[in-house]
Motif scaffolding. Structure first.
Motif, PDB file in Angstrom:
ATOM      1  N   PRO A   1       0.789  -1.290   0.140  1.00 57.15           N
ATOM      2  CA  PRO A   1       0.001   0.054   0.066  1.00 57.15           C
ATOM      3  C   PRO A   1       0.709   1.079   0.044  1.00 57.15           C
ATOM      4  CG  PRO A   1       0.176  -0.846   2.183  1.00 57.15           C
ATOM      5  CD  PRO A   1       0.781  -1.743   1.181  1.00 57.15           C
TER       6      PRO A   1
ATOM      7  N   SER B   1      -1.317   2.462  -5.545  1.00 57.64           N
ATOM      8  CA  SER B   1      -2.010   1.246  -4.589  1.00 57.64           C
ATOM      9  C   SER B   1      -2.696   1.752  -3.766  1.00 57.64           C
ATOM     10  CB  SER B   1      -0.557   0.757  -4.088  1.00 57.64           C
ATOM     11  OG  SER B   1       0.094   1.222  -3.091  1.00 57.64           O
ATOM     12  N   ASP B   2      -3.321   0.886  -2.913  1.00 57.71           N
ATOM     13  CA  ASP B   2      -4.424   1.135  -2.071  1.00 57.71           C
ATOM     14  C   ASP B   2      -3.688   2.072  -1.043  1.00 57.71           C
ATOM     15  OD1 ASP B   2      -6.680   1.182  -0.637  1.00 57.71           O
ATOM     16  OD2 ASP B   2      -5.801  -0.685   0.919  1.00 57.71           O
ATOM     17  N   ASN B   3      -4.474   3.266  -0.913  1.00 60.84           N
ATOM     18  CA  ASN B   3      -4.195   4.361   0.168  1.00 60.84           C
ATOM     19  C   ASN B   3      -2.999   5.240  -0.459  1.00 60.84           C
ATOM     20  OD1 ASN B   3      -5.225   5.674   2.195  1.00 60.84           O
ATOM     21  ND2 ASN B   3      -3.501   5.098   3.625  1.00 60.84           N
TER      22      ASN B   3
ATOM     23  N   GLY C   1     -10.420   2.437 -11.264  1.00 59.41           N
ATOM     24  CA  GLY C   1     -10.155   2.510  -9.695  1.00 59.41           C
ATOM     25  C   GLY C   1     -10.919   3.595  -9.197  1.00 59.41           C
TER      26      GLY C   1
ATOM     27  N   ARG D   1     -10.849   6.989  -6.460  1.00 61.50           N
ATOM     28  CA  ARG D   1      -9.778   7.960  -5.797  1.00 61.50           C
ATOM     29  C   ARG D   1     -10.672   8.964  -4.891  1.00 61.50           C
ATOM     30  NH1 ARG D   1      -4.374   9.621  -5.754  1.00 61.50           N
ATOM     31  NH2 ARG D   1      -4.247   8.305  -7.478  1.00 61.50           N
TER      32      ARG D   1
ATOM     33  N   GLU E   1      -8.510   4.452  -3.407  1.00 66.57           N
ATOM     34  CA  GLU E   1      -9.260   3.459  -2.428  1.00 66.57           C
ATOM     35  C   GLU E   1      -9.375   1.834  -2.925  1.00 66.57           C
ATOM     36  OE1 GLU E   1     -13.327   4.841  -1.361  1.00 66.57           O
ATOM     37  OE2 GLU E   1     -12.307   6.305  -0.162  1.00 66.57           O
ATOM     38  N   GLY E   2      -8.683   1.223  -2.427  1.00 69.54           N
ATOM     39  CA  GLY E   2      -8.658  -0.226  -2.965  1.00 69.54           C
ATOM     40  C   GLY E   2      -7.714  -0.681  -3.970  1.00 69.54           C
ATOM     41  N   GLY E   3      -6.600   0.341  -4.370  1.00 72.35           N
ATOM     42  CA  GLY E   3      -5.492   0.166  -5.116  1.00 72.35           C
ATOM     43  C   GLY E   3      -5.973   0.085  -6.617  1.00 72.35           C
TER      44      GLY E   3
ATOM     45  N   CYS F   1      -5.364   2.201  -8.983  1.00 68.16           N
ATOM     46  CA  CYS F   1      -6.317   3.679  -9.298  1.00 68.16           C
ATOM     47  C   CYS F   1      -5.166   4.509 -10.087  1.00 68.16           C
ATOM     48  CB  CYS F   1      -6.129   4.090  -8.010  1.00 68.16           C
ATOM     49  SG  CYS F   1      -6.822   6.002  -8.148  1.00 68.16           S
TER      50      CYS F   1
END
Length: 375
Positions: A85, A125-127, A146, A148, A199-201, A203
């Motif tokens: 992440p 990636s996520d976050n 994805g 954001r 959010e969730g990668g 992205c």
């Protein structure tokens, strides 16, 4: 472009309405600005671009609250895993390398080309994100893949965190929050604080950015071109002081030298259209990483289309392309302005061109600035 025609890209506003109500004034959120948007550049292609020497890329990571920044090029194995992440890969100027991204950029030409800059693509990636910050220029943030989450606010306190390799705001105070899905777009005027987090990668966000040269930058570039023109004149007068008396105060600058320097500057400014020419050449100068592949010499021109890397503009007396300026008038000026505005000319257009204009266009094709094409 019909500036009075409503555009889905602008949420049903016409370009005239957008520029009057929002440009450099207030944000605009547009749901499905590009409906069913299919990203023309996928993750693997973006990673491949980031590995190239002539492409500007950055990797931003955050671990245990600490920010890290690295500059490319990046070998494939030097990037974090997709499962890790809080990392973001940013690749600048993707419109120079991909025709579809270039076409996307053209949809924003309701803003003058002199202000339009490039398309940056970020993959997170996520976050992942780059922290709360503000830009000195306008930006459209188009979600490509994805999700954001964006938090934005009119930030009065623009102080930055100390000891951080990024320009991260020290005390970010968001006022609004949105989650963008693919095809959604957010416009932000200059100095409007924002923080985007994946959010969730997986992205991907396309940032359409604009040029905002500072007064100092313009002065530097224009004066540098004045100096080059003066040097091209050949032998120029040297300062001479045959009546200079003996100096009682040797550290004092002689008044005659002040006058000589002032006259040199006034002479440069007095040249017809010198400032206009210098400005146009600067605004169309390709970026340092841009290069052109020479075309085949002597190709018959059926139609002409500008290379996506070419920057072409004009004013009342000149046309400018890739840092070069040409005086233009009459029918040829009309033709060249059409090429600058539409980025292509048809065979019918060329049938009305003078021999000089055709020769110039052929030369641009030889240099790779433009290409011959058939309808």
């Amino acid at each position: 472009m019909d500036i009075e025609h409503p555009l889905p890209l602008l949420g049903g506003l016409t370009p005239s309405q957008f520029m009057r109500r929002h440009w450099q004034k207030k944000p605009l959120l547009v749901r499905q600005a590009v409906p069913l948007f299919a990203p023309p550049v996928l993750r693997a292609e973006l990673v491949a671009l980031a590995a190239q020497e002539g492409v500007e890329s950055r990797l931003v990571q955050r671990a245990k609250g600490a920010w890290k920044l690295r500059h490319g090029p990046f070998g494939r194995r030097s990037l974090p895993s997709l499962q890790q992440p809080e990392w973001t890969l940013l690749v600048q100027g993707v419109d120079l390398h991909n025709a579809q991204v270039h076409d996307l950029l053209q949809q924003f030409r309701f803003v003058p080309d002199a202000r339009l800059d490039d398309v940056m693509i970020s993959y997170a990636s996520d976050n992942g994100g780059v922290g709360p910050h503000f830009d000195s220029y306008d930006v459209f943030l188009l979600q490509a893949h994805g999700r954001r989450r964006w938090r934005i606010g009119r930030q009065k306190d623009l102080s930055l965190q100390d000891g951080v390799p990024l320009k991260v705001l020290a005390r970010f105070e968001p006022e609004e929050e949105f989650v963008l899905e693919p095809g959604d777009m957010l416009y932000l005027p200059p100095r409007y604080a924002h923080d985007g987090v994946a959010e969730g990668g997986d992205c991907m966000t396309y940032s359409i950015g604009f040029r905002a040269p500072s007064r100092a930058e313009l002065a530097h570039e224009i004066m540098a071109r004045f100096a080059e023109e003066a040097a091209d004149e050949g032998a120029t007068p040297l300062y001479a002081d045959p009546r200079q008396p003996a100096a009682e105060s040797p550290a004092a600058i002689p008044a005659g030298l002040h006058d000589f320097a002032r006259a040199a500057l006034e002479r440069a400014l007095a040249q017809p259209h010198a400032m206009d020419r210098a400005l146009g050449e600067y605004l169309t100068e390709p970026k340092a990483s841009v290069w052109f592949e020479p075309g085949d010499a002597g190709v018959m021109l059926e139609g002409v289309r500008l290379d996506r890397r070419s920057r072409m503009m004009y004013d009342a007396k000149h046309v400018f392309i890739n840092g070069e300026s040409y005086l233009a008038g009459g029918r040829d000026a009309t033709l060249m302005r059409r090429l600058a505005n539409e980025r292509q000319l048809t065979a019918r257009d060329l049938a009305r061109a003078s021999d000089d204009a055709l020769e110039l266009l052929s030369d641009w094709c030889d240099q790779g600035w433009a290409h011959s094409w058939s309808q």
